[in-house]
Design a protein around this motif. Sequence first.
Motif, PDB file in Angstrom:
ATOM      1  N   THR A  31       0.839  -1.055  -0.167  1.00 53.81           N
ATOM      2  CA  THR A  31       0.152  -0.056  -0.024  1.00 53.81           C
ATOM      3  C   THR A  31       0.994   1.331  -0.070  1.00 53.81           C
ATOM      4  O   THR A  31       1.942   1.127   0.011  1.00 53.81           O
ATOM      5  CB  THR A  31      -0.828  -0.045   1.033  1.00 53.81           C
ATOM      6  N   SER A  32       0.351   2.465  -0.164  1.00 52.23           N
ATOM      7  CA  SER A  32       1.032   3.573   0.033  1.00 52.23           C
ATOM      8  C   SER A  32       2.068   3.822   0.963  1.00 52.23           C
ATOM      9  O   SER A  32       1.631   3.467   2.136  1.00 52.23           O
ATOM     10  CB  SER A  32      -0.031   4.691  -0.160  1.00 52.23           C
ATOM     11  N   SER A  33       3.271   4.380   0.785  1.00 51.17           N
ATOM     12  CA  SER A  33       4.040   4.400   1.701  1.00 51.17           C
ATOM     13  C   SER A  33       3.953   5.859   2.433  1.00 51.17           C
ATOM     14  O   SER A  33       4.742   6.132   3.221  1.00 51.17           O
ATOM     15  CB  SER A  33       5.523   4.369   1.293  1.00 51.17           C
ATOM     16  N   ALA A  34       3.004   6.648   2.113  1.00 48.79           N
ATOM     17  CA  ALA A  34       2.895   7.929   2.674  1.00 48.79           C
ATOM     18  C   ALA A  34       2.006   7.518   4.005  1.00 48.79           C
ATOM     19  O   ALA A  34       0.827   7.674   4.039  1.00 48.79           O
ATOM     20  CB  ALA A  34       2.249   8.651   1.829  1.00 48.79           C
ATOM     21  N   LYS A  35       2.659   7.429   4.994  1.00 48.41           N
ATOM     22  CA  LYS A  35       1.986   7.200   6.485  1.00 48.41           C
ATOM     23  C   LYS A  35       1.617   8.363   7.115  1.00 48.41           C
ATOM     24  O   LYS A  35       2.329   9.794   7.024  1.00 48.41           O
ATOM     25  CB  LYS A  35       2.875   6.583   7.066  1.00 48.41           C
ATOM     26  N   ASP A  36       0.465   8.427   7.926  1.00 46.03           N
ATOM     27  CA  ASP A  36       0.274   9.663   8.840  1.00 46.03           C
ATOM     28  C   ASP A  36       0.890   9.605  10.140  1.00 46.03           C
ATOM     29  O   ASP A  36       1.455  10.701  10.933  1.00 46.03           O
ATOM     30  CB  ASP A  36      -1.368   9.486   9.194  1.00 46.03           C
ATOM     31  N   PRO A 310       8.535   1.992  -0.327  1.00 41.50           N
ATOM     32  CA  PRO A 310       8.155   3.196  -1.216  1.00 41.50           C
ATOM     33  C   PRO A 310       7.495   2.780  -2.424  1.00 41.50           C
ATOM     34  O   PRO A 310       7.721   1.926  -2.937  1.00 41.50           O
ATOM     35  CB  PRO A 310       9.770   3.503  -1.457  1.00 41.50           C
ATOM     36  N   PHE A 311       6.359   3.645  -2.597  1.00 45.45           N
ATOM     37  CA  PHE A 311       5.431   3.186  -3.858  1.00 45.45           C
ATOM     38  C   PHE A 311       4.938   1.862  -3.841  1.00 45.45           C
ATOM     39  O   PHE A 311       4.739   1.278  -4.932  1.00 45.45           O
ATOM     40  CB  PHE A 311       6.279   3.638  -5.168  1.00 45.45           C
ATOM     41  N   GLY A 312       4.671   1.408  -2.673  1.00 41.13           N
ATOM     42  CA  GLY A 312       4.100   0.194  -2.393  1.00 41.13           C
ATOM     43  C   GLY A 312       2.727  -0.177  -3.164  1.00 41.13           C
ATOM     44  O   GLY A 312       2.596  -1.632  -3.461  1.00 41.13           O
ATOM     45  N   GLN A 313       2.129   0.662  -3.285  1.00 36.13           N
ATOM     46  CA  GLN A 313       0.872   0.421  -3.906  1.00 36.13           C
ATOM     47  C   GLN A 313       1.045  -0.220  -5.558  1.00 36.13           C
ATOM     48  O   GLN A 313       0.191  -0.768  -6.272  1.00 36.13           O
ATOM     49  CB  GLN A 313       0.105   1.651  -4.054  1.00 36.13           C
ATOM     50  N   GLY A 646       5.519  21.230  -2.527  1.00 29.25           N
ATOM     51  CA  GLY A 646       6.037  21.291  -1.112  1.00 29.25           C
ATOM     52  C   GLY A 646       5.490  20.293  -0.236  1.00 29.25           C
ATOM     53  O   GLY A 646       5.838  20.475   0.880  1.00 29.25           O
ATOM     54  N   LYS A 647       4.608  19.424  -0.508  1.00 26.62           N
ATOM     55  CA  LYS A 647       4.048  18.571   0.443  1.00 26.62           C
ATOM     56  C   LYS A 647       4.385  17.018  -0.008  1.00 26.62           C
ATOM     57  O   LYS A 647       5.082  16.787  -1.039  1.00 26.62           O
ATOM     58  CB  LYS A 647       2.523  18.681   0.449  1.00 26.62           C
ATOM     59  N   PRO A 648       4.229  16.259   0.869  1.00 34.67           N
ATOM     60  CA  PRO A 648       4.666  14.813   0.461  1.00 34.67           C
ATOM     61  C   PRO A 648       4.003  14.151  -0.878  1.00 34.67           C
ATOM     62  O   PRO A 648       3.305  14.378  -1.470  1.00 34.67           O
ATOM     63  CB  PRO A 648       4.020  14.002   1.496  1.00 34.67           C
ATOM     64  N   ALA A 649       5.218  13.620  -1.581  1.00 33.94           N
ATOM     65  CA  ALA A 649       5.071  13.048  -2.966  1.00 33.94           C
ATOM     66  C   ALA A 649       4.653  11.508  -3.248  1.00 33.94           C
ATOM     67  O   ALA A 649       4.654  11.175  -4.087  1.00 33.94           O
ATOM     68  CB  ALA A 649       6.235  13.370  -3.793  1.00 33.94           C
ATOM     69  N   GLY A 650       4.579  10.841  -1.911  1.00 35.95           N
ATOM     70  CA  GLY A 650       4.163   9.444  -2.116  1.00 35.95           C
ATOM     71  C   GLY A 650       5.097   8.583  -1.955  1.00 35.95           C
ATOM     72  O   GLY A 650       4.791   7.351  -1.791  1.00 35.95           O
ATOM     73  N   SER A 651       6.246   9.000  -1.856  1.00 32.31           N
ATOM     74  CA  SER A 651       7.612   7.973  -1.514  1.00 32.31           C
ATOM     75  C   SER A 651       7.449   7.840  -0.074  1.00 32.31           C
ATOM     76  O   SER A 651       6.434   7.934   0.548  1.00 32.31           O
ATOM     77  CB  SER A 651       9.078   8.560  -2.054  1.00 32.31           C
ATOM     78  N   ALA A 652       8.837   7.404   0.456  1.00 32.24           N
ATOM     79  CA  ALA A 652       8.886   6.838   1.821  1.00 32.24           C
ATOM     80  C   ALA A 652       8.379   8.080   2.961  1.00 32.24           C
ATOM     81  O   ALA A 652       8.979   9.191   2.836  1.00 32.24           O
ATOM     82  CB  ALA A 652      10.143   6.294   2.320  1.00 32.24           C
ATOM     83  N   MET A 653       7.245   7.807   3.825  1.00 32.47           N
ATOM     84  CA  MET A 653       7.224   8.557   4.905  1.00 32.47           C
ATOM     85  C   MET A 653       6.723   7.814   6.066  1.00 32.47           C
ATOM     86  O   MET A 653       5.629   7.071   6.006  1.00 32.47           O
ATOM     87  CB  MET A 653       6.432   9.719   4.513  1.00 32.47           C
ATOM     88  N   PRO A 654       7.287   7.964   7.169  1.00 31.87           N
ATOM     89  CA  PRO A 654       8.415   8.930   7.563  1.00 31.87           C
ATOM     90  C   PRO A 654       9.881   8.213   6.998  1.00 31.87           C
ATOM     91  O   PRO A 654       9.895   7.132   6.736  1.00 31.87           O
ATOM     92  CB  PRO A 654       8.595   8.819   9.099  1.00 31.87           C
TER      93      PRO A 654
END
Length: 784
Positions: A31-36, A310-313, A646-654
Amino acid sequence: MTPSSPPLSPVHPDPHAPEAPGRPGLTPKWTSSAKDAVTGALGGGRVRAAVGYGVVNEVYWPSSGEPQVRDLTFILKTAGGWVDVKRDCTYTLTPCKTGPLIGVTHVHADDPAFKLRLEIMPSIENDSLLIDYALEGGGTLYALLAPHLADSGADNTAWVQDGMLYATRGDAALAMSCSGGYGGMSAGFVGVSDGWQDFAQHGQMTWQYARAEGGNVALMGELKTASGTLALAFARHAAGAAIHARGSLQRPYAQQRAEFLENWTHWTGRLQLPAGSDEERDRARLSAQVIRVHEGSDFSGAIIASLSVPFGQAHSDLGGYHLVWPRDMVEAATGLLAVGQPNDTLRSLNYLLAAQSPDGHWPQNLYPNGEPFWSGDQLDETAFVLLLMGKLREEGLDSAFRQEALEWAARRAAGYIARHGPLSQEDRWEENSGVTAYTLGIMIAALVAAVPWLEPEQADYALALADDWNARLEGWCYVTGDDAPLAEKYGVPGYYIRIAPQAGQNPGRQTVEIGNTGGLTVQAGGLVSLDFGYLVRVGLRRADDPRIRDTLKVVDGELRYDSPVGPLYYRYQHDGYGNTADGGPYLGQGIGRAWPLLAGERAHLALLAGESPDPYIGAMLHSSGPGGLFPEQVWDAPPIRAFQPGKPAGSAMPLVWAHAEYLKLLWAREHGQAYEALAAVKERYLEGGPPPKIRFWRTDSLSFELPAGLSLWIEDTRPFTLSFGFGAAAVWEGVQEREAQAGVFGLWRVEFPAQELSRHSALNFTRRYGDGWEGKDHRVKLGE
């Protein structure tokens, strides 16, 4: 057990129960690597989890390197239809300063009465994740779980039994129980017979399949109560997972919540946060907690790079960022040391010492259990461990280890660097071999850091080699004149380049292939990065050195992105690692995006030059996700779908490395110096350094001209015979042979003292290995 309690039946799928159709389901993906947010308990529980888009996505057990679940989301059935909570609702996060207790509230624009509150935390004593839920506004809630056991969504088997949801694959199993019990339950194959497809086709739950065997599976359970607690538990067998799940629900959730926060409050209370605004300190507190969550519990001290793929989706690859990169881990451990958590740092060094390879290096990356994943060799990763050892020694913390253990590790690591430097098989971005100011600078500092644990002859050699590499660094990594195509553009005489494939003459004229662009080749002299900044960070060069300042002019012109949140930086020109132009995931080629981490590196250089780092700190702060996590990259183009400039682009987070960089940056601003710089390194090199006495000639670091007064050591990692003569290249004068002698660190050498060379104009030589010649002649011009 009371006489009326039913006996527990064996926990395994009933082969005669009705099976879901559609095996094996769709091809599994992460799934998406952009975590909250991310969470983990301080205690016996070994579960780590991430939340993205307001729902649980990716759960890790028993170590932080082993994902077991793709996601856990919810569907709401109302009188008027059904709602996919993840897709159809908006959510807000409830911050918790004392620990990573994740609160999420979902609302629906078309139904103001609807509200779903979630609170997510792992158990401190069971291997389970607790999700406390409360539904307002009516309707029936369904939990939808996608297992990806043992790091894969393929070949999973799911079933329902005795009021619980189960799945297994290999030596991993899960069970999910609910405090209020389930109504309908079903196991299916993703994309064909799973619960989401049931609602999509029928608007309600109509399928109740008992098992789905050997595929990409999903489980659904109807929650009988509007509020309650789910326990998602793990073990090596389904029966053990059931024990953890039941055990997690037998104690009041409120009591477990209080214990979870008590442990974290104690840990957080020991933090020594640097001075700053409330926002800056809150983010520092969060950053420290994020790093600590990534350590995990199964292998003490092991900190992974990110609880994400990263980009797991878009793919189902093994690995992801849930691996230990020694470089990232040392950065993280050093960040925790900077905010007053030495015990955590000592655990990390203890792990690294145990994970060192027999030949002295550390793997490119490895699972927390010590199993290497990729096979590349990055010399900075070995050097970083020596820097951490040196830092702990300067802080008086090395007594936490047996000195014999430190000596054993330092001698092997320094020897590995000595044998394999100055070229690294891979740079810090894991894309090119060659010599870089970054890796070379860290290796020089590491050799100095290792000296207290080396034997006298080893120490003398390490310092002589470090002095030689330090004196030759600009010749390998700094370009001027025709080698510097960007010099005229920015009005500078020269600058440090990103990488030179060879440590030789004319580095700017060498060519570099950008590995993530499909084969683009560029001139090394036109390729820059912020990598050179570590020359200042580790204490080899001053921030006001004209070469440093001039390179910053070029980097600011070539790599700076003035985003709506402030200045951010790209890794290097032509970078292809990042989303595609339309925002699609990176699958081998894309467009390199700006990194908040690099804003932190630029801030360090500003600070050390006497300038304000605040614009860069602000850019880091405001490029984060909704939960305050720092992303690997940010979007740098006009808004598209969910991406904003300027905001997250969907790669690894955090990105744990970025959180560590932030902590060290705030410390540096308060103290006016870089945290990682060792006193021994600064004392030796910051004012120019001692003049080298020996030039070390290697096949991968040739020397074509030797300054007067230097001795020449011709070295190799195997025995050889040197055939040599002096004078003109065509006619060697006084041809003779010398056998290489064994030296320290497994190197063999032939020595030419400076006094012997002073009588000649040039040295010509070739080597014989056993009965075979190397097949080429070499020439070193000798200085007047």
